[in-house]
Design a protein around this motif. Sequence first.
Motif, PDB file in Angstrom:
ATOM      1  N   ARG A 161       0.834  -1.207   0.000  1.00 17.93           N
ATOM      2  CA  ARG A 161       0.000   0.000   0.000  1.00 17.93           C
ATOM      3  C   ARG A 161       0.866   1.254   0.000  1.00 17.93           C
ATOM      4  O   ARG A 161       0.557   2.222  -0.698  1.00 17.93           O
ATOM      5  N   LYS A 162       1.950   1.270   0.784  1.00 13.73           N
ATOM      6  CA  LYS A 162       2.844   2.444   0.798  1.00 13.73           C
ATOM      7  C   LYS A 162       3.498   2.635  -0.564  1.00 13.73           C
ATOM      8  O   LYS A 162       3.644   3.759  -1.034  1.00 13.73           O
ATOM      9  N   ALA A 163       3.889   1.525  -1.172  1.00 16.47           N
ATOM     10  CA  ALA A 163       4.519   1.623  -2.489  1.00 16.47           C
ATOM     11  C   ALA A 163       3.525   2.171  -3.505  1.00 16.47           C
ATOM     12  O   ALA A 163       3.877   3.037  -4.328  1.00 16.47           O
ATOM     13  N   HIS A 164       2.276   1.689  -3.484  1.00 13.96           N
ATOM     14  CA  HIS A 164       1.256   2.214  -4.392  1.00 13.96           C
ATOM     15  C   HIS A 164       0.948   3.677  -4.092  1.00 13.96           C
ATOM     16  O   HIS A 164       0.772   4.477  -5.007  1.00 13.96           O
ATOM     17  N   ALA A 165       0.857   4.022  -2.830  1.00 14.66           N
ATOM     18  CA  ALA A 165       0.586   5.410  -2.454  1.00 14.66           C
ATOM     19  C   ALA A 165       1.741   6.311  -2.882  1.00 14.66           C
ATOM     20  O   ALA A 165       1.532   7.431  -3.348  1.00 14.66           O
ATOM     21  N   SER A 170       3.624  10.412  -6.659  1.00 15.78           N
ATOM     22  CA  SER A 170       4.666  10.898  -7.589  1.00 15.78           C
ATOM     23  C   SER A 170       4.105  11.041  -8.989  1.00 15.78           C
ATOM     24  O   SER A 170       4.471  11.941  -9.737  1.00 15.78           O
ATOM     25  N   VAL A 171       3.152  10.221  -9.372  1.00 17.73           N
ATOM     26  CA  VAL A 171       2.532  10.348 -10.700  1.00 17.73           C
ATOM     27  C   VAL A 171       1.645  11.581 -10.730  1.00 17.73           C
ATOM     28  O   VAL A 171       1.665  12.366 -11.681  1.00 17.73           O
ATOM     29  N   SER A 172       0.841  11.804  -9.710  1.00 13.78           N
ATOM     30  CA  SER A 172      -0.021  12.982  -9.701  1.00 13.78           C
ATOM     31  C   SER A 172       0.798  14.255  -9.536  1.00 13.78           C
ATOM     32  O   SER A 172       0.449  15.296 -10.072  1.00 13.78           O
ATOM     33  N   GLY A 173       1.922  14.185  -8.833  1.00 14.30           N
ATOM     34  CA  GLY A 173       2.790  15.366  -8.702  1.00 14.30           C
ATOM     35  C   GLY A 173       3.483  15.697 -10.007  1.00 14.30           C
ATOM     36  O   GLY A 173       3.677  16.854 -10.333  1.00 14.30           O
ATOM     37  N   SER A 174       3.848  14.716 -10.795  1.00 15.38           N
ATOM     38  CA  SER A 174       4.530  14.988 -12.076  1.00 15.38           C
ATOM     39  C   SER A 174       3.538  15.444 -13.128  1.00 15.38           C
ATOM     40  O   SER A 174       3.889  16.146 -14.072  1.00 15.38           O
TER      41      SER A 174
END
Length: 177
Positions: A161-165, A170-174
């Motif tokens: 879950r932490k890895a997915h979060a 990072s995807v939404s930030g980029s």
Amino acid sequence: MRLCRALLAAVALLLLVAAPAHAAGTERSLYPVTVLSTGRITFSGDSGGVPITVENISSAPVTLTIELVGVPSSRLDSDPIENVVVDPGMRSSVEIDARIIGDGPLDASVRVTSPSGKRLALPATVTLASAAYARAAGWVVLVAFLALAVFVIVGVTRRIRKAHAGRNSSVSGSMST
């Protein structure tokens, strides 16, 4: 004089060695039955069957009652086997159900009597033990294994879950830049 002392010592030694053997033979001939079962019996739980073998050394058939008596008697729950008929010169085996109460090994005396209560054999000793603690230990190990498996699964799930979060942030930030 030396020869006399040597002969006297030899006779005394012979009597010391022969007397117990003669006494045991005399004691054995007083009783028409011999209990052949001795040793240690370990139950998988707190109860089980105790195999007892007796031999009729007399020239007449005998009718027996065979019972186990614990030392102390409060630690053994067992019912006697009655009306066991053993022909002359023959052996007979029976299985007595017994339950050990408490922890640790228990010495049990095998008593053989006539139906009227007369002793027909010298008592023999059988040591009874329970492996019930092994079953309890098995349950403890199983519970510990299941608890460990739950902790591993919860830990792996949290990391996933932490890895997915972390990927999602990072995807939404980029994308926003």
